[in-house]
Design an enzyme around this catalytic site. Structure first.
Site, PDB file in Angstrom:
ATOM      1  N   CYS A  64      13.950  -5.411  48.343  1.00  0.00           N
ATOM      2  CA  CYS A  64      12.560  -5.370  48.800  1.00  0.00           C
ATOM      3  C   CYS A  64      11.998  -6.780  48.864  1.00  0.00           C
ATOM      4  O   CYS A  64      12.376  -7.636  48.065  1.00  0.00           O
ATOM      5  CB  CYS A  64      11.748  -4.529  47.817  1.00  0.00           C
ATOM      6  SG  CYS A  64      10.055  -4.256  48.332  1.00  0.00           S
ATOM      7  N   HIS A 107      12.019   4.219  51.839  1.00  0.00           N
ATOM      8  CA  HIS A 107      11.591   3.032  51.075  1.00  0.00           C
ATOM      9  C   HIS A 107      10.167   2.617  51.481  1.00  0.00           C
ATOM     10  O   HIS A 107       9.311   2.391  50.637  1.00  0.00           O
ATOM     11  CB  HIS A 107      12.591   1.895  51.331  1.00  0.00           C
ATOM     12  CG  HIS A 107      12.222   0.586  50.701  1.00  0.00           C
ATOM     13  ND1 HIS A 107      12.907   0.061  49.627  1.00  0.00           N
ATOM     14  CD2 HIS A 107      11.230  -0.300  50.970  1.00  0.00           C
ATOM     15  CE1 HIS A 107      12.349  -1.086  49.271  1.00  0.00           C
ATOM     16  NE2 HIS A 107      11.336  -1.340  50.074  1.00  0.00           N
ATOM     17  N   GLU A 108       9.922   2.557  52.795  1.00  0.00           N
ATOM     18  CA  GLU A 108       8.614   2.084  53.270  1.00  0.00           C
ATOM     19  C   GLU A 108       7.512   3.112  52.991  1.00  0.00           C
ATOM     20  O   GLU A 108       6.392   2.747  52.640  1.00  0.00           O
ATOM     21  CB  GLU A 108       8.670   1.746  54.766  1.00  0.00           C
ATOM     22  CG  GLU A 108       9.683   0.665  55.142  1.00  0.00           C
ATOM     23  CD  GLU A 108       9.486  -0.662  54.410  1.00  0.00           C
ATOM     24  OE1 GLU A 108       8.377  -0.920  53.913  1.00  0.00           O
ATOM     25  OE2 GLU A 108      10.465  -1.426  54.310  1.00  0.00           O
ATOM     26  N   HIS A 111       6.239   2.765  49.591  1.00  0.00           N
ATOM     27  CA  HIS A 111       5.240   1.699  49.435  1.00  0.00           C
ATOM     28  C   HIS A 111       3.830   2.228  49.693  1.00  0.00           C
ATOM     29  O   HIS A 111       2.883   1.849  49.020  1.00  0.00           O
ATOM     30  CB  HIS A 111       5.492   0.548  50.406  1.00  0.00           C
ATOM     31  CG  HIS A 111       6.486  -0.448  49.908  1.00  0.00           C
ATOM     32  ND1 HIS A 111       6.350  -1.126  48.730  1.00  0.00           N
ATOM     33  CD2 HIS A 111       7.649  -0.889  50.451  1.00  0.00           C
ATOM     34  CE1 HIS A 111       7.378  -1.941  48.561  1.00  0.00           C
ATOM     35  NE2 HIS A 111       8.189  -1.811  49.584  1.00  0.00           N
TER      36      HIS A 111
HETATM   37 ZN   LIG Z   1       9.900  -2.805  50.019  1.00  0.00          ZN
END
Ligand SMILES: [Zn+2]
Length: 142
Positions: A64, A107-108, A111
């Site tokens: 990341c 993953h995004e 966030h």
């Molecule tokens: Zn990330």
């Protein structure tokens, strides 16, 4: 705003030689937006929401910008997902993803929900530095 996401992502990709996606909160933009560059293809997803996760899982070495792309952690994620999202044009789409795009989007989207991949680490030892990861052949999906 999308231009800021794109500029930041492209800057990191140039400087670090890695990176495939970025989300609003990472550049202080409190918008539910994700910008992806995968295999030269650019995608903007607004308000992405996972509407299906496959029971089959995959394991990924995940890094990341938040760790400066220097730390890789082993996480487990659903192999396939279905995502509902809005395009900048306002059009709403529902699409199924698998493989690299699936884990990248997960993953995004994490966030956007304030979750870092390090929180999904399988066990405390499943972590390596970028040089170790490169020595292992730079695997994403294992
Ligand atoms: Zn990330």
């Amino acid at each position: 705003m999308f231009q800021d996401l794109r500029d930041t992502l492209e800057d990191v990709m140039r400087r670090k030689g890695l990176g495939r996606g970025i989300s609003g909160p990472q550049i202080g933009v409190l918008k539910q937006a994700v910008y992806i560059i995968e295999d030269g293809q650019h995608m903007t997803l607004i308000n992405p929401r996972i509407t299906y996760s496959s029971p089959e899982k995959i394991r990924i070495w995940d890094s990341c910008f938040c760790y400066d792309l220097e730390i890789f952690v082993l996480v487990e994620r659903p192999r396939d997902i279905e995502v509902e999202y809005t395009l900048p044009s306002g059009e709403t789409k529902k699409e199924r993803f698998s493989g690299p795009l699936s884990e990248l989007l997960q993953h995004e989207i994490d966030h956007l929900n304030g979750v870092f991949s390090i929180e999904r680490m399988i066990e405390p030892k499943s972590m390596m530095w970028r040089n170790e990861w490169e020595a292992h052949g730079s695997p994403y999906i294992v």
